[in-house]
Design an enzyme around this catalytic site. Structure first.
Site, PDB file in Angstrom:
ATOM      1  CE  LYS A  13      -1.743  -1.323   4.015  1.00  0.00           C
ATOM      2  NZ  LYS A  13      -1.302  -2.518   4.323  1.00  0.00           N
ATOM      3  NE  ARG A  88      -4.467  -1.160  10.016  1.00  0.00           N
ATOM      4  CZ  ARG A  88      -3.684  -0.805   9.557  1.00  0.00           C
ATOM      5  NH1 ARG A  88      -4.156   0.588   8.635  1.00  0.00           N
ATOM      6  NH2 ARG A  88      -2.150  -1.237   9.201  1.00  0.00           N
ATOM      7  NE  ARG A 127       6.932  -2.524   6.107  1.00  0.00           N
ATOM      8  CZ  ARG A 127       5.921  -2.053   6.470  1.00  0.00           C
ATOM      9  NH1 ARG A 127       5.253  -1.452   5.526  1.00  0.00           N
ATOM     10  NH2 ARG A 127       5.866  -2.754   7.150  1.00  0.00           N
ATOM     11  NE  ARG A 161       6.043  -0.339  10.252  1.00  0.00           N
ATOM     12  CZ  ARG A 161       5.089  -0.313   9.783  1.00  0.00           C
ATOM     13  NH1 ARG A 161       5.141   0.473   8.700  1.00  0.00           N
ATOM     14  NH2 ARG A 161       3.777  -0.591  10.212  1.00  0.00           N
ATOM     15  NE  ARG A 172       2.174  -4.212  11.228  1.00  0.00           N
ATOM     16  CZ  ARG A 172       2.943  -4.773  11.332  1.00  0.00           C
ATOM     17  NH1 ARG A 172       4.282  -4.921  10.744  1.00  0.00           N
ATOM     18  NH2 ARG A 172       2.954  -3.395   9.785  1.00  0.00           N
TER      19      ARG A 172
HETATM   20  P1  ADP Z   1       0.803  -1.627   7.325  1.00  0.00           P
HETATM   21  O1  ADP Z   1       1.069  -1.222   6.179  1.00  0.00           O
HETATM   22  O2  ADP Z   1       2.596  -2.350   8.098  1.00  0.00           O
HETATM   23  O3  ADP Z   1      -0.213  -2.227   8.522  1.00  0.00           O
HETATM   24  P2  ADP Z   1       0.970   0.621   9.346  1.00  0.00           P
HETATM   25  O4  ADP Z   1       1.440   1.600   8.895  1.00  0.00           O
HETATM   26  O5  ADP Z   1      -0.964   0.772   8.377  1.00  0.00           O
HETATM   27  O6  ADP Z   1       1.203  -0.941   8.693  1.00  0.00           O
HETATM   28  O7  ADP Z   1       0.013   0.869  10.672  1.00  0.00           O
HETATM   29  C1  ADP Z   1       0.460   0.272  11.683  1.00  0.00           C
HETATM   30  C2  ADP Z   1       0.062   0.661  13.059  1.00  0.00           C
HETATM   31  O8  ADP Z   1      -0.418   1.771  13.202  1.00  0.00           O
HETATM   32  C3  ADP Z   1      -1.302  -1.053  13.019  1.00  0.00           C
HETATM   33  O9  ADP Z   1      -0.295  -2.101  12.911  1.00  0.00           O
HETATM   34  C4  ADP Z   1      -1.700  -0.191  13.873  1.00  0.00           C
HETATM   35  O10 ADP Z   1      -1.450  -0.452  15.539  1.00  0.00           O
HETATM   36  C5  ADP Z   1      -1.434   1.740  13.897  1.00  0.00           C
HETATM   37  N1  ADP Z   1      -3.210   1.761  12.672  1.00  0.00           N
HETATM   38  C6  ADP Z   1      -2.799   2.468  11.923  1.00  0.00           C
HETATM   39  N2  ADP Z   1      -3.704   2.783  11.105  1.00  0.00           N
HETATM   40  C7  ADP Z   1      -5.179   2.181  11.533  1.00  0.00           C
HETATM   41  C8  ADP Z   1      -6.111   2.098  11.822  1.00  0.00           C
HETATM   42  N3  ADP Z   1      -6.969   2.641  10.959  1.00  0.00           N
HETATM   43  N4  ADP Z   1      -7.053   1.810  12.546  1.00  0.00           N
HETATM   44  C9  ADP Z   1      -6.151   1.624  13.158  1.00  0.00           C
HETATM   45  N5  ADP Z   1      -4.846   1.174  14.291  1.00  0.00           N
HETATM   46  C10 ADP Z   1      -4.575   2.033  13.159  1.00  0.00           C
HETATM   47  P1  ADP Z   2       1.871  -2.216   2.988  1.00  0.00           P
HETATM   48  O1  ADP Z   2       2.514  -0.588   3.010  1.00  0.00           O
HETATM   49  O2  ADP Z   2       0.949  -2.606   2.405  1.00  0.00           O
HETATM   50  O3  ADP Z   2       2.573  -2.320   4.674  1.00  0.00           O
HETATM   51  P2  ADP Z   2       4.367  -1.648   1.837  1.00  0.00           P
HETATM   52  O4  ADP Z   2       4.762  -0.934   0.634  1.00  0.00           O
HETATM   53  O5  ADP Z   2       6.060  -0.884   3.078  1.00  0.00           O
HETATM   54  O6  ADP Z   2       2.926  -2.627   2.157  1.00  0.00           O
HETATM   55  O7  ADP Z   2       5.311  -2.485   1.210  1.00  0.00           O
HETATM   56  C1  ADP Z   2       6.053  -3.929   2.355  1.00  0.00           C
HETATM   57  C2  ADP Z   2       7.369  -4.127   1.836  1.00  0.00           C
HETATM   58  O8  ADP Z   2       7.427  -4.973   1.074  1.00  0.00           O
HETATM   59  C3  ADP Z   2       8.490  -3.331   1.125  1.00  0.00           C
HETATM   60  O9  ADP Z   2       9.727  -3.336   1.409  1.00  0.00           O
HETATM   61  C4  ADP Z   2       8.574  -2.292   0.406  1.00  0.00           C
HETATM   62  O10 ADP Z   2       9.600  -2.201  -0.345  1.00  0.00           O
HETATM   63  C5  ADP Z   2       8.214  -4.618  -0.347  1.00  0.00           C
HETATM   64  N1  ADP Z   2       7.756  -4.298  -1.334  1.00  0.00           N
HETATM   65  C6  ADP Z   2       6.271  -3.489  -1.925  1.00  0.00           C
HETATM   66  N2  ADP Z   2       5.564  -4.004  -2.920  1.00  0.00           N
HETATM   67  C7  ADP Z   2       6.639  -5.014  -3.287  1.00  0.00           C
HETATM   68  C8  ADP Z   2       6.339  -5.907  -4.791  1.00  0.00           C
HETATM   69  N3  ADP Z   2       5.007  -5.651  -5.686  1.00  0.00           N
HETATM   70  N4  ADP Z   2       7.255  -6.896  -4.742  1.00  0.00           N
HETATM   71  C9  ADP Z   2       8.098  -6.977  -3.641  1.00  0.00           C
HETATM   72  N5  ADP Z   2       7.897  -6.644  -2.749  1.00  0.00           N
HETATM   73  C10 ADP Z   2       6.773  -5.660  -2.669  1.00  0.00           C
END
Ligand code: ADP
Ligand code: ADP
Ligand code: ZN
Length: 215
Positions: A13, A88, A127, A161, A172
């Site tokens: 994302k 979410r 990541r 992170r 998660r």
């Molecule tokens: P990822 O894309 O890896 O799932 P995020 O950066 O979106 O992680 O979120 C990291 C953490 O922040 C989540 O595990 C949660 O604790 C909190 N968080 C983020 N967005 C939300 C949301 N919309 N509702 C509740 N908690 C959230």
């Molecule tokens: P999210 O925001 O959904 O948690 P990220 O965009 O941060 O996910 O992606 C998670 C990790 O995977 C990052 O280190 C990113 O560089 C890698 N990644 C993202 N898209 C791809 C893909 N299509 N193929 C392989 N690795 C990816």
């Protein structure tokens, strides 16, 4: 144009949102980024959120919906929004409807990044981001062109992170399955869901999203 990028942790994302920001001048609204900024700044929201985030659980609906409303209010009406990591829960999806309607915005697409759960642990544990500009990298899938130097800004400082460890990722993913996946049928019934293969190369995923937005 207002879109939601939906998918479990590591689906891509943030990666795809950054691309849309660069290519189309849309604005990324990442509740995860907003919460991490609040934790870093030690604000009251940050103090409440820190332990919850470290455990991989969800922060309260009121907090994240409040952050989204504030961010939208700082944007020009002409700027499109990319919701990344929000909504979410069903309560957040409901709040988003109200937040958008009260600002005269319409939700155009809910883009679901479909991924294989087994691949997510590797995506997340590998990541890291540039500590200066936030550009995202991966130990295996996206290394800087010059080792140890950010492609975008030249910084040599990177960070990981605290919640990007295998144990927290499992929590998660369970949260995603239990609370977030159930909002898909709601958007499905409204004809908003577009599915994209999130296991494809980053560039292919971007092309698939571009095709949806240009349609
Ligand atoms: P990822 O894309 O890896 O799932 P995020 O950066 O979106 O992680 O979120 C990291 C953490 O922040 C989540 O595990 C949660 O604790 C909190 N968080 C983020 N967005 C939300 C949301 N919309 N509702 C509740 N908690 C959230
Ligand atoms: P999210 O925001 O959904 O948690 P990220 O965009 O941060 O996910 O992606 C998670 C990790 O995977 C990052 O280190 C990113 O560089 C890698 N990644 C993202 N898209 C791809 C893909 N299509 N193929 C392989 N690795 C990816
Ligand atoms: Zn950088």
């Amino acid at each position: 144009m207002n879109i939601i990028l939906l998918g479990p942790p590591g689906a891509g994302k943030g990666t795809q949102a950054s691309k849309l920001v660069a290519d189309r001048g849309m604005v990324q609204l990442s509740t995860g980024d907003m919460l991490r900024a609040a934790v870093k700044a030690g604000t009251p929201i940050g103090l409440k959120a820190k332990a919850v985030m470290e455990a991989g659980e969800l922060v309260s609906d009121e907090i994240v919906s409040g952050l989204i409303g504030e961010k939208l209010d700082s944007m020009a009406a002409s700027e499109g929004a990319i919701f990344d990591g929000y909504p979410r829960t069903e309560a957040q999806a409901h709040s988003l409807d109200e937040i958008l309607a009260s600002r005269g915005r319409v939700l155009d697409h809910v883009i679901e990044l479909e991924v294989d759960e087994d691949a997510l642990v590797e995506r997340i544990t590998g990541r890291y981001t540039c500590a200066n500009c936030g550009e995202g990298y991966h130990d295996r899938f996206k290394q800087p062109k010059a080792e140890g130097v950010c492609d975008v800004c030249g910084s040599t400082e990177f960070k990981r992170r605290p919640d990007d460890n295998e144990e927290t990722v499992r929590t998660r993913m369970a949260e995603y399955r239990a609370k977030t996946a159930p909002i898909l049928p709601v958007y499905e019934a409204r004809g908003l869901v577009r599915r994209v293969d999130g296991m494809a190369d980053m560039a292919e995923v971007s092309a698939a999203i571009a095709a949806i937005l240009d349609n």
